[in-house]
Write a protein that holds these residues in place. Sequence first.
Motif: not given
Length: 218
Positions: A195-216
């Motif tokens: 998020t700070r360094l912007k080296r990769q497309d943020p979309a690559v993290f979407a599956p993991l963020l979705g899992d985290l949201a489901a857990i919460v």
Amino acid sequence: MKAPQDILDGISADNCEAVYQAFYPACQAGGFDGALLVAQINEVFHAHRDPVLRSYCFLLLSAVVDSGTLSKEACQETADFLVQELRALTDFSLKDDQGRYIHYLSHMGYLAGSLRGRTDMGDLYEALLNAYLRSDVQVCGHEDVVLGEVLLDAPNLADFLGRLKGQAPQGASMARFHAEANKRALWLAMYGLNTRLKRQDPAVFAPLLGDLAAIVQD
């Protein structure tokens, strides 16, 4: 300022932090043979069994790499050595029984970071992730941040992140609990860094963020 090779004389597990603090700026000042200095550090590493001293050897090697005095071939030899040690790593302790830092994973991560752009990193990225995932203790010394910053540059980052998807811990195994906690710590560190360094497309993290949201939500 003393020459880096002279600073290494008399290094021990009790003084290696102080030695490193003097060694790094001495390396950046130049005026030494990098290959000979690497050989001197390797001699220290192989002559001692103390995990504190051996762990600090990776930081010392990082200082030499950062100095820019090593040839591409010497950097590759250092990378090959690091891959070998990562594959054999079984000690994930943070401190010894005297309270001295061991910190293999973190120190190896710093060396890997120094080698970026100087050698082929393919095997090194894989060895770093595999060593981290083998840890039988919960990381607590910013290993996730140190390794995460390096792994962000892996060309197969999406595959690596897929290996970090969490699973519900089964049974009462603390090792399993720590392993799952470590996975989440690493990908969250990578997400924050990206998020700070912007080296990769943020979309690559979407599956993991979705899992985290489901857990919460559960």
